[in-house]
Design an enzyme around this catalytic site. Structure first.
Site, mmCIF file in Angstrom:
data_model
loop_
_atom_site.group_PDB
_atom_site.id
_atom_site.type_symbol
_atom_site.label_atom_id
_atom_site.label_comp_id
_atom_site.label_asym_id
_atom_site.label_seq_id
_atom_site.Cartn_x
_atom_site.Cartn_y
_atom_site.Cartn_z
ATOM 1 N N ARG A 1 0.819 -1.214 0.000
ATOM 2 C CA ARG A 1 0.000 0.000 0.000
ATOM 3 C C ARG A 1 0.855 1.267 0.000
ATOM 4 N NH1 ARG A 1 -4.999 -1.999 0.512
ATOM 5 N NH2 ARG A 1 -5.255 -3.985 1.600
ATOM 6 N N HIS B 1 3.457 -10.428 -6.083
ATOM 7 C CA HIS B 1 2.281 -9.598 -6.339
ATOM 8 C C HIS B 1 2.712 -8.143 -6.246
ATOM 9 C CE1 HIS B 1 -1.709 -7.983 -6.466
ATOM 10 N NE2 HIS B 1 -2.278 -9.173 -6.410
ATOM 11 N N TYR C 1 -0.753 -2.713 -4.485
ATOM 12 C CA TYR C 1 -2.131 -2.431 -4.868
ATOM 13 C C TYR C 1 -2.330 -1.045 -5.472
ATOM 14 C CZ TYR C 1 -3.097 -6.468 -1.826
ATOM 15 O OH TYR C 1 -3.112 -7.706 -1.244
ATOM 16 N N HIS D 1 -2.638 -5.911 -10.983
ATOM 17 C CA HIS D 1 -4.047 -5.624 -11.273
ATOM 18 C C HIS D 1 -4.145 -4.798 -12.551
ATOM 19 C CE1 HIS D 1 -5.276 -6.183 -6.768
ATOM 20 N NE2 HIS D 1 -5.038 -7.327 -7.392
ATOM 21 N N GLU E 1 -4.084 -9.504 -13.843
ATOM 22 C CA GLU E 1 -5.153 -10.060 -13.012
ATOM 23 C C GLU E 1 -6.412 -9.205 -13.171
ATOM 24 O OE1 GLU E 1 -5.972 -11.529 -8.426
ATOM 25 O OE2 GLU E 1 -4.348 -10.105 -8.803
ATOM 26 N N ASP F 1 -8.252 -15.012 -10.896
ATOM 27 C CA ASP F 1 -8.704 -14.998 -9.504
ATOM 28 C C ASP F 1 -10.182 -15.374 -9.471
ATOM 29 O OD1 ASP F 1 -9.949 -13.844 -7.043
ATOM 30 O OD2 ASP F 1 -7.900 -13.182 -6.639
ATOM 31 N N HIS G 1 -12.541 -12.613 -7.961
ATOM 32 C CA HIS G 1 -12.694 -11.507 -8.896
ATOM 33 C C HIS G 1 -13.642 -11.880 -10.029
ATOM 34 C CE1 HIS G 1 -8.557 -9.474 -7.833
ATOM 35 N NE2 HIS G 1 -9.314 -9.691 -6.777
ATOM 36 N N HIS H 1 -5.462 -17.824 -8.601
ATOM 37 C CA HIS H 1 -5.753 -17.407 -7.238
ATOM 38 C C HIS H 1 -7.086 -18.036 -6.851
ATOM 39 C CE1 HIS H 1 -3.171 -13.459 -7.201
ATOM 40 N NE2 HIS H 1 -2.445 -14.560 -7.106
ATOM 41 N N ASP I 1 -14.911 -7.189 -4.180
ATOM 42 C CA ASP I 1 -13.761 -8.073 -4.035
ATOM 43 C C ASP I 1 -13.539 -8.372 -2.556
ATOM 44 O OD1 ASP I 1 -11.412 -9.482 -4.294
ATOM 45 O OD2 ASP I 1 -10.166 -7.713 -4.653
ATOM 46 N N HIS J 1 -12.733 -11.619 -0.274
ATOM 47 C CA HIS J 1 -12.380 -13.027 -0.287
ATOM 48 C C HIS J 1 -12.957 -13.757 0.930
ATOM 49 C CE1 HIS J 1 -8.550 -12.203 -2.899
ATOM 50 N NE2 HIS J 1 -9.650 -11.659 -3.401
ATOM 51 N N GLU K 1 -5.554 -16.651 -1.195
ATOM 52 C CA GLU K 1 -5.378 -15.324 -0.576
ATOM 53 C C GLU K 1 -6.589 -15.121 0.344
ATOM 54 O OE1 GLU K 1 -3.468 -12.709 -4.175
ATOM 55 O OE2 GLU K 1 -5.581 -13.263 -4.336
#
Length: 284
Positions: free
Chosen positions: A42, A68, A71, A108, A145, A179, A182, A216, A229, A231, A261
């Protein structure tokens, strides 16, 4: 630790070092493959690696490793500073990924925010294609993704990958990370009979065989088409457990790592999710 078919693993914390912390946690939860952050997910800081940790991870050729990207990355941002930082951040992830022997860097696909779709895709062609050209032949690949579906996202349904790949000229270092949460949130009903097969068939028809590189596996707290989104642990959400078995039977997923995840206080729920997926894999 690696399965001869689909290694099942997780995104792992790296407190104590990418290898020392990440591989220790992988062993605790029974992960056969891992995904890590190489920077604050982040933030925009681009930390240097620790050569000794990098070498330990690179030496573990029995454990497929993925990175990854943070974000905040948004290739479609109309803000010039955000775009520049996004490119620099993904370049950092690719360089660090190569240093640790990663097979791919997940990013992403982004949002157009306040500009038009065409404007956003034009800048992706201008700025991301040169980034792909920098990647050495032996990787890591850049894995797109698709998103869950909110806020002018550039790619949510698997069919949206078509224009994205076109803008990036189907570069050989370009791949896809699929994913499940997603896709479900974007409107692919994976819980319906044949839903996983239909979605993966559509993905392959859109980008071609061999472009899907990573799965994912995440259940969803919200219903199909929600655009949210969020999870959930495997079998505890709106997708349910049976569709995850279908992931292991599609020809496009043969040999691909399947990574969770999922939420919960580590490590118990993650170990359970991995055990569930291994059971689904091994009883087919």
């Amino acid at each position: 630790m690696t399965s001869p078919h689909n290694p099942v693993g997780a995104h792992v914390p790296v407190a104590g070092g990418l290898a020392s912390g990440g591989l220790k946690y992988a062993a605790e939860i029974g992960a056969e493959a891992i995904q890590v952050f190489v920077a604050n997910p982040r933030g925009w800081a681009l930390p240097e690696g620790r050569p000794a940790e990098d070498e330990k991870l690179r030496a573990r050729t029995d454990v497929p490793v993925y990175v990854h990207a943070p974000y905040l990355v948004n290739f479609g941002s109309p803000n010039a500073e955000t775009l520049a930082k996004s490119i620099a951040t993904v370049r950092h992830s690719l360089v660090r990924g190569r240093a640790i022997g990663a097979r791919g860097v997940v990013v992403h696909t982004g949002s157009s925010v306040t500009q038009t779709y065409d404007e956003a895709m034009a800048q992706i062609h201008e700025h991301v294609l040169p980034l792909l050209e920098e990647i050495p032949e032996d990787g890591p690949d850049l894995l797109l993704e698709p998103m869950a579906g909110q806020n002018n996202m550039l790619c949510t349904k698997v069919q949206d990958l078509g224009p994205y790949f076109d803008r990036l000229e189907h570069h050989p270092k370009l791949g896809v990370c699929f994913d499940t949460c997603h896709a479900f949130a974007a409107g692919h009903d994976l819980a319906a009979p044949g839903g996983v097969k239909d979605t993966l068939d559509a993905l392959v028809a859109t980008v071609g065989e061999g472009r899907l590189k990573l799965i994912h596996a995440n259940d969803s707290k919200d219903p199909c088409g929600s655009g949210r989104d969020r999870h959930e642990n495997i079998g505890a959400g709106m997708i349910g457990e049976p569709p995850f078995a279908d992931l292991f039977t599609h020809p496009a997923t043969t040999g691909l790592p399947v990574l969770i995840e999922t939420p919960g206080r580590a490590p118990a729920p993650h170990a359970k999710d991995i055990k569930t997926l291994k059971t689904l894999r091994d009883t087919l």
